[in-house]
Design a protein around this motif. Structure first.
Motif, PDB file in Angstrom:
ATOM      1  N   LEU A 112      12.422 -15.331  -1.775  1.00  0.00           N
ATOM      2  CA  LEU A 112      11.136 -15.210  -1.732  1.00  0.00           C
ATOM      3  C   LEU A 112      10.884 -15.235  -0.236  1.00  0.00           C
ATOM      4  N   SER A 113       9.669 -14.752  -0.079  1.00  0.00           N
ATOM      5  CA  SER A 113       8.855 -14.883   1.299  1.00  0.00           C
ATOM      6  C   SER A 113       8.080 -16.221   1.365  1.00  0.00           C
ATOM      7  N   GLU A 114       7.732 -16.719   0.294  1.00  0.00           N
ATOM      8  CA  GLU A 114       7.127 -18.132   0.237  1.00  0.00           C
ATOM      9  C   GLU A 114       7.639 -18.817  -0.886  1.00  0.00           C
ATOM     10  N   SER A 115       7.310 -20.068  -1.010  1.00  0.00           N
ATOM     11  CA  SER A 115       7.537 -20.866  -2.316  1.00  0.00           C
ATOM     12  C   SER A 115       6.653 -20.603  -3.352  1.00  0.00           C
ATOM     13  N   LYS A 116       7.231 -21.039  -4.449  1.00  0.00           N
ATOM     14  CA  LYS A 116       6.366 -20.603  -5.946  1.00  0.00           C
ATOM     15  C   LYS A 116       6.505 -22.067  -6.697  1.00  0.00           C
ATOM     16  N   GLN A 117       5.515 -21.996  -7.405  1.00  0.00           N
ATOM     17  CA  GLN A 117       5.263 -23.139  -8.353  1.00  0.00           C
ATOM     18  C   GLN A 117       5.466 -22.674  -9.697  1.00  0.00           C
ATOM     19  N   VAL A 118       5.844 -23.639 -10.822  1.00  0.00           N
ATOM     20  CA  VAL A 118       6.074 -23.384 -12.217  1.00  0.00           C
ATOM     21  C   VAL A 118       5.777 -24.692 -12.702  1.00  0.00           C
ATOM     22  N   ASP A 119       5.013 -24.712 -13.993  1.00  0.00           N
ATOM     23  CA  ASP A 119       4.841 -25.906 -14.697  1.00  0.00           C
ATOM     24  C   ASP A 119       6.012 -26.031 -15.805  1.00  0.00           C
ATOM     25  N   ALA A 120       6.516 -27.272 -16.249  1.00  0.00           N
ATOM     26  CA  ALA A 120       7.604 -27.272 -17.013  1.00  0.00           C
ATOM     27  C   ALA A 120       6.972 -28.506 -17.888  1.00  0.00           C
ATOM     28  N   PHE A 121       7.268 -28.443 -19.164  1.00  0.00           N
ATOM     29  CA  PHE A 121       6.948 -29.539 -20.109  1.00  0.00           C
ATOM     30  C   PHE A 121       8.167 -30.079 -20.569  1.00  0.00           C
ATOM     31  N   PHE A 122       8.105 -31.308 -21.231  1.00  0.00           N
ATOM     32  CA  PHE A 122       9.482 -31.908 -21.774  1.00  0.00           C
ATOM     33  C   PHE A 122       8.764 -33.193 -22.754  1.00  0.00           C
ATOM     34  N   ILE A 123       9.343 -33.396 -23.757  1.00  0.00           N
ATOM     35  CA  ILE A 123       9.300 -34.629 -24.516  1.00  0.00           C
ATOM     36  C   ILE A 123      10.197 -35.693 -24.367  1.00  0.00           C
ATOM     37  N   ILE A 124      10.109 -36.785 -24.424  1.00  0.00           N
ATOM     38  CA  ILE A 124      11.005 -37.946 -24.602  1.00  0.00           C
ATOM     39  C   ILE A 124      10.690 -38.674 -25.750  1.00  0.00           C
ATOM     40  N   ASP A 125      11.657 -38.281 -26.774  1.00  0.00           N
ATOM     41  CA  ASP A 125      11.278 -38.825 -28.113  1.00  0.00           C
ATOM     42  C   ASP A 125      11.198 -40.374 -28.357  1.00  0.00           C
ATOM     43  N   GLU A 126      11.095 -40.632 -29.518  1.00  0.00           N
ATOM     44  CA  GLU A 126      11.087 -42.214 -29.950  1.00  0.00           C
ATOM     45  C   GLU A 126      12.461 -42.790 -29.722  1.00  0.00           C
ATOM     46  N   ASN A 127      13.563 -41.932 -29.835  1.00  0.00           N
ATOM     47  CA  ASN A 127      14.920 -42.401 -29.417  1.00  0.00           C
ATOM     48  C   ASN A 127      14.908 -42.588 -27.797  1.00  0.00           C
ATOM     49  N   GLY A 128      14.263 -42.148 -27.062  1.00  0.00           N
ATOM     50  CA  GLY A 128      14.433 -41.962 -25.704  1.00  0.00           C
ATOM     51  C   GLY A 128      15.264 -40.663 -25.242  1.00  0.00           C
ATOM     52  N   SER A 129      15.443 -39.757 -25.973  1.00  0.00           N
ATOM     53  CA  SER A 129      16.314 -38.478 -25.656  1.00  0.00           C
ATOM     54  C   SER A 129      15.134 -37.303 -25.144  1.00  0.00           C
ATOM     55  N   LEU A 130      15.544 -36.536 -24.349  1.00  0.00           N
ATOM     56  CA  LEU A 130      14.606 -35.597 -23.990  1.00  0.00           C
ATOM     57  C   LEU A 130      14.880 -34.379 -24.978  1.00  0.00           C
ATOM     58  N   THR A 131      13.663 -33.768 -25.221  1.00  0.00           N
ATOM     59  CA  THR A 131      13.771 -32.575 -26.110  1.00  0.00           C
ATOM     60  C   THR A 131      12.438 -31.808 -25.925  1.00  0.00           C
ATOM     61  N   GLY A 132      12.201 -30.977 -26.698  1.00  0.00           N
ATOM     62  CA  GLY A 132      10.845 -30.222 -26.674  1.00  0.00           C
ATOM     63  C   GLY A 132      10.536 -29.462 -25.463  1.00  0.00           C
ATOM     64  N   MET A 133      11.402 -28.839 -24.597  1.00  0.00           N
ATOM     65  CA  MET A 133      11.258 -28.480 -23.435  1.00  0.00           C
ATOM     66  C   MET A 133      10.592 -27.004 -23.487  1.00  0.00           C
ATOM     67  N   LYS A 134       9.881 -26.756 -22.104  1.00  0.00           N
ATOM     68  CA  LYS A 134       9.193 -25.412 -22.075  1.00  0.00           C
ATOM     69  C   LYS A 134       8.820 -25.370 -20.666  1.00  0.00           C
ATOM     70  N   VAL A 135       9.188 -24.184 -20.221  1.00  0.00           N
ATOM     71  CA  VAL A 135       8.938 -23.615 -18.741  1.00  0.00           C
ATOM     72  C   VAL A 135       8.007 -22.499 -18.880  1.00  0.00           C
ATOM     73  N   ARG A 136       6.758 -22.500 -18.168  1.00  0.00           N
ATOM     74  CA  ARG A 136       5.937 -21.564 -17.878  1.00  0.00           C
ATOM     75  C   ARG A 136       6.558 -20.213 -17.342  1.00  0.00           C
ATOM     76  N   ASN A 137       5.799 -19.407 -17.382  1.00  0.00           N
ATOM     77  CA  ASN A 137       6.258 -18.047 -16.939  1.00  0.00           C
ATOM     78  C   ASN A 137       6.725 -18.075 -15.375  1.00  0.00           C
ATOM     79  N   SER A 138       7.896 -17.711 -15.253  1.00  0.00           N
ATOM     80  CA  SER A 138       8.486 -17.478 -13.923  1.00  0.00           C
ATOM     81  C   SER A 138       9.880 -16.631 -14.050  1.00  0.00           C
ATOM     82  N   GLU A 139      10.384 -16.489 -13.009  1.00  0.00           N
ATOM     83  CA  GLU A 139      11.791 -15.716 -13.027  1.00  0.00           C
ATOM     84  C   GLU A 139      12.932 -16.346 -14.039  1.00  0.00           C
TER      85      GLU A 139
END
Length: 215
Positions: A134-161
């Protein structure tokens, strides 16, 4: 030849896995069905192209492997009911990452952000972004859920490579279990967001979400 056969097999497994996932969805809307059908057609087209040309570049191989890594996991944001999650800024106590115990509410949230950011920066394979040249840095949004048991799930990464998406998801899946967020005295699932800036370096920000992302 061995590499081509391995990729053909991997593509076949991916297509089969996608098909199983789609069949298991009993209440899929027509627009979603159309998107799913188009995706399978595109993957089939890629498989046919690989078989026809007999070899692929290193970049093409990595993209295919990344795509398979993404679609072979069923832990996306769309698989978690929006009625069962809160937003990080709204909970009484943020999730408690190991090492963030016995802090004030404000310091618990700050510690959570720092720990998550540090973990992702440490685990992210920087060569994945460097290979993009890349000629310059890029940004991307990502989401995740920490459920009621403390585990990470429900992930999503916005449009990127696709390679970046796969790498972010790989790292997120490694985040250790923590004590869940608390609201009104009860454990709750909480929706979190990060901004990943990538290029020759990786910068991570854990941010508040102004509104719920679309599934």
């Amino acid at each position: 030849m061995k590499r081509t056969k391995r990729l053909q097999k991997l593509l076949a497994i991916s297509i089969f896995s996608i098909s199983l996932l789609f069949v298991s969805c009993k209440s899929t809307s027509e627009p979603t069905k159309k998107i799913e059908s188009e995706l399978i057609m595109k993957i089939n087209a890629v498989q046919e192209q690989v078989m026809a040309q007999g070899n692929i570049s290193k970049e093409e191989e990595q993209a295919l492997l990344s795509l398979c890594s993404i679609i072979l996991h069923d832990d996306g944001l769309a698989n978690f009911s929006p009625d069962k999650r809160m937003i990080l800024k709204d909970v009484d106590i943020a999730p408690i990452y190991n090492g963030c115990e016995e802090l004030s509410k404000k310091e618990t949230l700050k510690c959570f952000k720092n720990k998550v950011s540090t973990f992702i920066k440490r685990e992210f394979n920087l060569s994945v972004s460097k290979d993009l040249n890349l000629s310059e840095s890029k940004q991307v949004d990502a989401f995740f859920i920490i459920d009621e048991n403390g585990s990470l799930t429900g992930m999503k990464v916005r449009n990127s490579e696709v390679t970046i998406q796969a790498e972010i998801l790989r790292v997120l899946r490694k985040i250790p279990v923590m004590k869940p967020a608390i609201h009104n005295g009860q454990s709750v699932s909480v929706l979190c967001s990060i901004i990943v800036e990538y290029g020759n370096e990786i910068e991570i920000k854990v941010v508040y979400i102004p509104e719920r992302p679309e599934n």
